[in-house]
Design a protein around this motif. Structure first.
Motif, PDB file in Angstrom:
ATOM      1  N   SER A  42       0.838  -1.211   0.000  1.00 10.27           N
ATOM      2  CA  SER A  42       0.000   0.000   0.000  1.00 10.27           C
ATOM      3  C   SER A  42       0.865   1.250   0.000  1.00 10.27           C
ATOM      4  N   GLN A  84      -7.389   0.509  -0.373  1.00 13.21           N
ATOM      5  CA  GLN A  84      -7.705  -0.651   0.459  1.00 13.21           C
ATOM      6  C   GLN A  84      -8.922  -0.348   1.324  1.00 13.21           C
ATOM      7  N   ASP A 165      -6.061  -1.812  -4.728  1.00 13.46           N
ATOM      8  CA  ASP A 165      -5.401  -2.291  -3.508  1.00 13.46           C
ATOM      9  C   ASP A 165      -6.361  -3.203  -2.751  1.00 13.46           C
ATOM     10  N   GLU A 166      -6.129  -4.468  -2.809  1.00 14.49           N
ATOM     11  CA  GLU A 166      -6.958  -5.500  -2.172  1.00 14.49           C
ATOM     12  C   GLU A 166      -8.448  -5.296  -2.427  1.00 14.49           C
TER      13      GLU A 166
HETATM   14 MG   LIG Z   1      -2.071  -2.676   2.294  1.00 12.11          MG
END
Ligand SMILES: [Mg+2]
Ligand SMILES: Nc1ncnc2c1ncn2[C@@H]1O[C@H](COP(=O)(O)OP(=O)(O)OP(=O)(O)O)[C@@H](O)[C@H]1O
Lengths: 532, 422
Positions: A42, A84, A165-166
């Motif tokens: 991240s 995220q 991000d995820e």
């Molecule tokens: Mg992360």
């Protein structure tokens, strides 16, 4: 657009989050970025997006060196990011969220032109098959749809490089598939995509190229065709990983948790748990499977005393639960909540303080009115070592830890006291394979010590890996309890989608071929487990 | 389906409790009205004047009502509202019923106060509007700041400094407009001070605001006793006098209330509209609200959070400075120490009551302004009960209304939270 990162280094007080990272993403490529929790994924993306300034290194777009002072610069350069943690204003509508920062206005008056914005949103979303209601309020939308809003937000800004991000951590298997379709079509249209996930099977399914980070450095690059889940896991963690927990048969004894006729309402007043009965015995793991939003959250909240039930009873070791979380804790219940930052930790407090959040008032951490600092530091030090919590020190703000390490703080706190019942909601959401292995092992250990364990998870692999009995929850009811031997992803998928137990068992032989339309809840095996 | 039945029963149970409390409360209020307000006024008449000024273009007769009968009638309406509430005529109607009861209570109170006397109803309304001016300006100041995520409890100090600066500047220049400009500049400066403390140095926003309040109170008190007393010419500003808008001002009732006012009242109306449009219909407003709700999200779409907050806090300061000028240039005509008497804090309450919207804040300010005007009227009428005690009635009504709103009004999510990059 061709994106190159050269020698990116980013330091935080006490941590080097990225160290000399090189990364090249070709136009139209789906580039997966893998790495343990806290590996710096991240952080690297936030550097690319202009949120953090790198201490060293440079960013090149189509060969030209660019510096981004803030996200505005990065957006202008064609970079879009889905964070995220969603970056949406809950009280705004979809349209307002999407146009924020690039508003359509009527001429030069500064007055918002909702009509133009809305029609552009409809156009973008139809082109990519991302369906949303532009006038819905974001807070009323399920996470899967919020995800879509975030993606439309980047497309609306004409991003050439898309960072995800995820994105799949909170999605159902079906929503995962939809997302992959969108990613593929974007890549075909020339968008470069950076995709961060902890689910190795997803990486193998969708990525063109894979780069692995460990402790801030690139440790390798590969292609899906040249590797497998075990190898990727080993590359991430630096040792070989068991993707499925070792687990002997359960030896359950008497019931610890008895739920009967429980009904619970959700925040909006709808009936979320509907006259539910369930027993969990000492020495067994009961896994509650279900698509998110079928009452699991409310069920767990009622058990842990966080939500007053409408009717029915919850008994723990024989005594009735009243809505008093401390009483519940003191009765020997450990709770790993679904949302770690909302319910599990106090961001802004240190790691050490978070480790004693539910015992701080007891000996040896408190004597009379005074807090016993030494005792707290001693315990926290032990737990940080024992649970391998990666933090510069126990006095760091828990909010700055990576997601996986935050989860470990909660697990360390909850598992380190004598307990009779363990209740865990999504215990491994957002965790890397190493941490999943670790937490699964701990959960099985607790079971073998004679603790009754109740787990709610939307990950089928987790449910299959851990459950001694698998209860499927659908619209507030348990629609079936399966033995692991008769539970297959297909059957669970059908039940989770609302099919009857008899139908699910009858129609499909355990080892049968996968029907083309195997249940709306999605049945693709995912995450680290099971696939080998 | 026993569970569903149980659910329904419990649901009903909870709602019934709340409705009962309200319903019984209304009936109790009706009884109190009959006993305390209707008791001693048998045979008297209440006279309400509908004209203002010596020679109205269209004169209206006074409104004369039999006092006791009117109070009984209003009490009857309250009791009826209570019965309706008890019989669960509809959950959705509770707010309407509450409003009816509040209005009846106030009307009965006025009837009682005017029994055997004459009270100028239009005068009371007109005064209500004027007294609500500084409160509304304070509320606008607060909401400009808080919509961007900075709590401003320094409104009181800003009003006070604005009042002082306006008096001195207008006295020196002999011109009201110079006074207004000075008040706005001084208010803006205090806003900037708050912004620097809160945004740049992360000082707790409540503490920063308190510091400004205490500083403003001390400084203006010192200057007025040392300087203004010695040089009274510095405290003798010209005033804004009410301007009657030709034509509109001659309409009976409405004219004297709405269209015969000083600059401040007209400015307040314009500002309600301007702030409302700016906040909810422009790009600027959308960004401000995003910054106040979710600053990190705002940053990720390229909005400069810090700059937005600076701008809004300074604008809020200017707004409060402008409102402060009302005390000296619109009302009394000279500066007295501590003359704002908590209006800034009341403005803050009006902002909350008004749900952080300019229109809501204005109506909330009217309630407080009404309380203020009523106090003034009652002390003139000399009704026999200490006016401080009587004054509590509108506040109690307000508290009841606010209590009913708890959980319904929602403040900006990031209000009062400092924003740090990295
Ligand atoms: Mg992360
Ligand atoms: N704002 C910050 N201040 C201090 N340290 C930070 C900050 N943000 C991240 N870190 C640290 O930098 C390291 C990398 O964190 P990062 O969030 O990039 O990890 P990640 O790879 O995204 O992990 P996860 O998979 O859990 O999301 C961690 O050790 C974390 O504690």
């Amino acid at each position: 657009m061709r994106l190159e990162l050269h020698g990116i280094t980013k330091r935080f007080p006490g941590v080097v989050a990225n160290e000399g990272v090189d990364l090249v993403v070709e136009p139209g490529q789906i580039h997966a970025l893998l790495g343990e929790n806290g590996a710096g994924k991240s952080t690297l993306m936030n550097v690319l997006y202009g949120l953090y300034r790198p201490d060293e290194g440079e960013i090149r777009l189509d060969g030209k060196v660019r510096t981004f002072r803030d996200p505005g610069d990065a957006i202008a350069a064609g970079i879009g990011m889905v964070h995220q943690h969603f970056m949406l204003v809950p009280v705004f509508t979809v349209t307002e969220n999407i146009m924020l920062g690039v508003e359509s206005t009527r001429g030069r008056t500064g007055f918002l032109d909702y009509k133009t914005a809305r029609s552009r949103i409809v156009e973008v979303s139809e082109r990519h098959g991302l369906h949303v209601d532009p006038d819905a309020r974001v807070e009323d939308l399920p996470v899967g749809v919020r995800q879509r809003v975030e993606i439309i937000k980047t497309l609306y800004r004409k991003a050439d490089v898309l960072i995800l991000d995820e994105p799949t951590a909170v999605l159902t298997p079906q929503e995962d598939e939809e997302l992959f379709e969108i990613m593929r079509s974007l890549a075909r249209a020339g968008t470069s995509i950076i995709f961060i996930t902890h689910k190795l099977n997803e990486v193998l399914e969708i990525a063109d190229t894979i780069t692995v980070l460990r402790r801030g450095k690139v440790v390798g690059s590969t292609r899906p065709a040249d590797t497998n889940q075990g190898e990727l896991a080993a590359m991430m963690v630096g040792r070989s990983i068991k993707l499925v927990v070792d687990k002997g048969p359960a030896a359950p004894t008497e019931p610890v948790l008895s739920i009967s006729g429980l009904s619970v309402r959700d925040d909006r007043g709808h009936l979320a748990v509907d006259s539910l009965d369930l027993d969990v015995r000492a020495g067994e793991i009961v896994a509650v499977a279900g698509v998110q939003g079928n009452g699991q959250t409310e069920l767990i909240e009622a058990i842990t005393g966080l939500r007053a039930p409408l009717s029915g009873s919850v008994r723990i070791a024989g005594s009735e639960v009243r809505a008093a979380p401390r009483k519940v804790f003191e009765a020997g219940v450990a709770h790993v909540p679904e949302d770690r930052l909302e319910e599990g930790l106090i961001p802004g407090f240190t790691v050490a303080e978070n480790l004693i959040l539910n015992t701080y008032y007891l000996e040896p951490y408190a004597k009379g009115l005074r807090v016993q600092r030494d005792a707290i530091v001693a315990t926290a030090g032990e737990l940080v070592d024992q649970y391998d919590i990666r933090t510069p020190s126990m006095f760091n703000d828990v909010g700055n830890l990576s997601g996986g390490n935050q989860q470990k703080v909660i697990v360390a706190r909850e598992f380190s006291r004598p307990i009779k019942l363990l209740v865990a909601s999504q215990p491994t959401r957002g965790l890397d394979v190493g941490s999943i292995e670790y937490i699964h092992k701990r959960i099985v250990e607790k079971r073998d010590e004679g603790v009754a364990v109740l787990i709610a998870s939307t990950e089928l692999d987790e449910v299959l890996a851990l459950g001694d009995r698998i209860a499927v929850m659908y619209q507030g009811r348990i629609v079936g309890i399966l033995d692991p031997s008769e539970a297959t992803p297909e059957r669970l998928g059908l039940l989770m989608g609302g099919a009857q137990l008899a139908d699910a068992i009858g129609v499909m032989p355990p080892a049968g071929p996968r029907p083309p339309d195997a249940g709306s809840a999605g049945v693709a095996p995912s995450a680290g487990g099971g696939a080998r | 389906m026993t569970a569903a039945a149980a659910t329904a029963a419990t649901t009903a149970g909870r709602v019934v409790t709340r409705e009962r409390v309200l319903g019984v409360g209304y009936i109790v209020i009706a009884i109190l009205m009959v006993v305390f307000l209707g008791g001693g006024i048998a045979g008297e008449e209440s006279k309400f004047g509908l004209n203002v000024g010596p020679r109205p273009v269209i004169p209206l007769p006074d409104l004369v009502v039999p006092a006791q009968l009117t109070v009984y009638l209003l009490a009857g309406i309250c009791a009826f509202a209570g019965v309706v509430q008890l019989l669960r005529a509809g959950v959705r109607w509770w707010a309407v019923l509450l409003g009816i009861v509040a209005v009846c209570l106030v009307a009965a109170f006025l009837t009682w106060a005017a029994a055997g006397r004459s009270m100028s109803l239009v005068g009371l309304m007109s005064q209500t509007l004027q007294r609500s001016v500084p409160i509304a300006f304070g509320a606008f100041s607060g909401l400009l700041c808080e919509r961007s995520g900075v709590v401003n409890i320094a409104i009181e100090g800003m009003l006070l400094c604005g009042a002082f600066a306006a008096a001195v500047a207008a006295s020196i220049a002999g011109n009201v407009w110079v006074g207004i400009a000075a008040a706005i500049v001084v208010g803006g400066f205090l806003g900037l001070l708050l912004a620097v403390l809160a945004i740049r140095y992360f000082v707790d926003q409540i503490i920063a605001g308190t510091v400004i309040n205490i500083g403003a109170a001390g400084l203006t008190a010192f200057l007025s006793s040392k300087v203004l007393v010695a040089l009274p010419d510095l405290n003798n500003p010209p005033r804004f006098l009410p301007d009657k808008i030709p034509g509109l001002g001659d309409i009976p009732i409405v004219g004297p209330i709405l269209f015969t006012n000083s600059l401040f009242v007209y400015a307040m109306f314009v500002l309600i509209l301007v702030i409302h449009l700016a906040l909810f219909y422009t790009r600027y407003g959308l960004r401000v609200r995003a910054v106040g709700e979710h600053p990190i999200a705002a940053e990720t779409v390229g909005i400069d959070v810090v700059r937005t907050r600076y701008i809004n806090v300074v604008l809020g300061g200017m707004m409060a400075g402008f409102g402060g000028a009302y005390f000296t240039l619109g009302s009394t005509g000279s500066f007295d120490k501590g003359m704002t008497a908590g209006k800034g804090f009341i403005g803050l309450a009006a902002m909350i009551f008004g749900g952080w919207t300019p229109i809501g804040a204005f109506f909330a300010s009217l309630i407080f302004g009404f309380a203020d005007a009523l106090q003034n009227r009652l002390s003139i009428l000399n009704v026999g009960i200490p006016s401080e005690v009587l004054l509590m009635v509108p506040y109690i009504v307000t508290i009841a209304v606010v209590a009913g709103l708890v959980g319904r009004v929602r403040m900006p999510a990031a209000d009062g939270k400092p924003f740090r990059r990295e």
